[in-house]
Design a protein around this motif. Structure first.
Motif, mmCIF file in Angstrom:
data_model
loop_
_atom_site.group_PDB
_atom_site.id
_atom_site.type_symbol
_atom_site.label_atom_id
_atom_site.label_comp_id
_atom_site.label_asym_id
_atom_site.label_seq_id
_atom_site.Cartn_x
_atom_site.Cartn_y
_atom_site.Cartn_z
ATOM 1 N N TYR A 1 6.644 5.569 -14.907
ATOM 2 C CA TYR A 1 5.427 6.416 -13.855
ATOM 3 C C TYR A 1 4.998 7.575 -15.084
ATOM 4 N N THR B 1 3.507 4.728 -2.576
ATOM 5 C CA THR B 1 4.154 3.680 -3.455
ATOM 6 C C THR B 1 5.027 3.188 -2.171
ATOM 7 N N ASN C 1 2.844 0.942 -7.238
ATOM 8 C CA ASN C 1 3.413 1.626 -8.473
ATOM 9 C C ASN C 1 2.849 1.378 -9.722
#
Length: 430
Positions: free
Chosen positions: A233, A186, A23
């Protein structure tokens, strides 16, 4: 503990169990390569790395059982086998991957120690946390996650406020699908099924008895954690895009090197020399909380499998940590390479099970579960086989003929059509 405080702690704990090695490392390089197409890769990445995992948590809120409950409508045997495969994959790939990332980015550059020493100390600490699982939720939610989020937001905020050069054209021909596939890496859809169970058991151990209260708490925590993941993100992808014309990394090196080098470059550009120290702490914390969540979830499952045996919990935790030490000797890139064919096969099944457990159960009947999972199994298996035989004329023809086949999503349309057609057929028979 007040309801608001508990919601805050649970949301942060959930966020940190999701936010691990991949991540942190995947989004910046994705943005770096996407450059002016950052919006489309972000959209794709969010679908597989945020939206689907949130649905996984919502499904847990609805079921309030274990991973077994996700697939039991297919058949008890299938669900048991699926659970065992998922937990073995989790402790054999994403968990050791967190140790490998911690060593490569946080430990080796600063101390020059061996991967064996790093992973041994790392998983010894993981074991301590897992064996004291009643304190996990509070400690991670109150202390570790806020520190992770603070460092990340500082890097992202400073980086986005800096002046940047004009973006160069993207190297991606299909940025949306590149983002979707990178989100696979991820492990967050599988992570949702694993760590959602950890949250439920932790809440039960804290004395929560009301089904509706737990449902609301878990669902709200899932949305808050999802929003947090979205912000982080998007920020990391945008940072990678903004710095694509300013930070030079050796593109001839392996992907793991490029990811780590870019993250170091961004930290240095935003926080100066202290950025390296912050990055080391950030990677170590983000990876550690994920490893704890995975190991705890696996130990919980095998404890339930052996009639709530405490010995089963301890033995599973110890074996998982020992496996983590062994696989942790591989570098980050090698672990991802091993993961790719496994993800191509098991990930689609995990996604359709999440979907089937979220939709109304009057549509997702046992026969619908069985047929959708069967179709997804077949097409996922073909994708996994195609990874090992990339030049097979038969497989190449199949991938080119099937909608989305060349993007590794050949299973999507057949699974969706099966859901609709079997549901319609069943309704006519009623």
């Amino acid at each position: 503990m007040s309801k608001n405080k508990e919601l805050f702690v649970t949301s942060f704990a959930l966020f940190s169990m999701f936010f691990g090695a991949g991540n942190l490392l995947l989004p910046p390089l994705l943005g770096y390569q996407a450059t002016d197409q950052w919006f489309w890769v972000t959209l794709g990445f969010m679908i597989t790395a945020v939206v689907i995992p949130i649905f996984g948590i919502l499904a847990h809120a609805r079921l309030q059982g274990t991973m077994y409950d996700f697939g039991k409508k297919v058949s008890p045997i299938f669900s048991t086998v699926f659970c065992i495969i998922i937990y073995i994959i989790s402790v054999a790939i994403p968990s050791p991957r967190t140790a490998a990332a911690t060593h490569e980015i946080s430990i080796f550059p600063n101390f020059g120690t061996s991967a064996l020493l790093t992973s041994s100390i790392y998983f010894a600490l993981v074991l301590v946390f897992v064996l004291n699982r009643t304190k996990i939720l509070n400690f991670i939610g109150k202390f570790l996650t806020p520190l992770i989020v603070l460092i990340l937001l500082t890097i992202i905020g400073i980086g986005l406020c800096m002046p940047h050069e004009a973006l160069i054209p993207s190297i991606f021909e299909t940025p949306l699908f590149d983002g979707l596939k990178e989100g696979y890496q991820t492990f967050d859809a599988i992570g949702a099924i694993v760590v959602g169970g950890v949250i439920i058991i932790s809440l039960n151990l804290k004395g929560h008895d009301s089904f509706e209260e737990k449902k609301k708490l878990i669902a709200k925590s899932g949305w808050i954690a999802g929003i947090g993941l979205f912000i982080i993100y998007a920020g990391l992808i945008l940072l990678g895009s903004y710095f694509s014309n300013e930070i030079e990394i050796d593109m001839s090196k392996g992907t793991d090197y490029k990811r780590a080098a870019l993250l170091r470059g961004i930290s240095l550009a935003t926080l100066g020399n202290i950025g390296t120290a912050f990055l080391s702490v950030l990677v170590a914390l983000a990876c550690f909380t994920t490893a704890v969540g995975i190991t705890t979830g696996t130990a919980d499952y095998f404890k339930g499998l052996f009639k709530k045996s405490k010995n089963a919990y301890v033995i599973t935790a110890v074996v998982a940590c020992l496996l983590g030490v062994g696989v942790g000797q591989l570098d980050f890139h090698d672990i991802i390479v091993i993961a790719i064919p496994i993800l191509k096969f098991i990930y689609p099944i995990a996604i359709v099970l999440i979907f089937l457990n979220v939709v109304s159960q009057k549509f997702a009947t046992p026969i619908v579960y069985q047929m959708v999972v069967l179709v997804t199994f077949v097409f996922g298996l073909i994708d996994a086989i195609a990874y090992f035989y990339p030049n097979s004329s038969l497989l190449l023809h199949f991938r080119e003929t099937m909608p989305l086949g060349t993007h590794d999503f050949a299973w999507v349309l057949p699974a969706l059509l099966t859901f609709v057609l079997v549901g319609m057929f069943q309704k006519k028979l009623e």
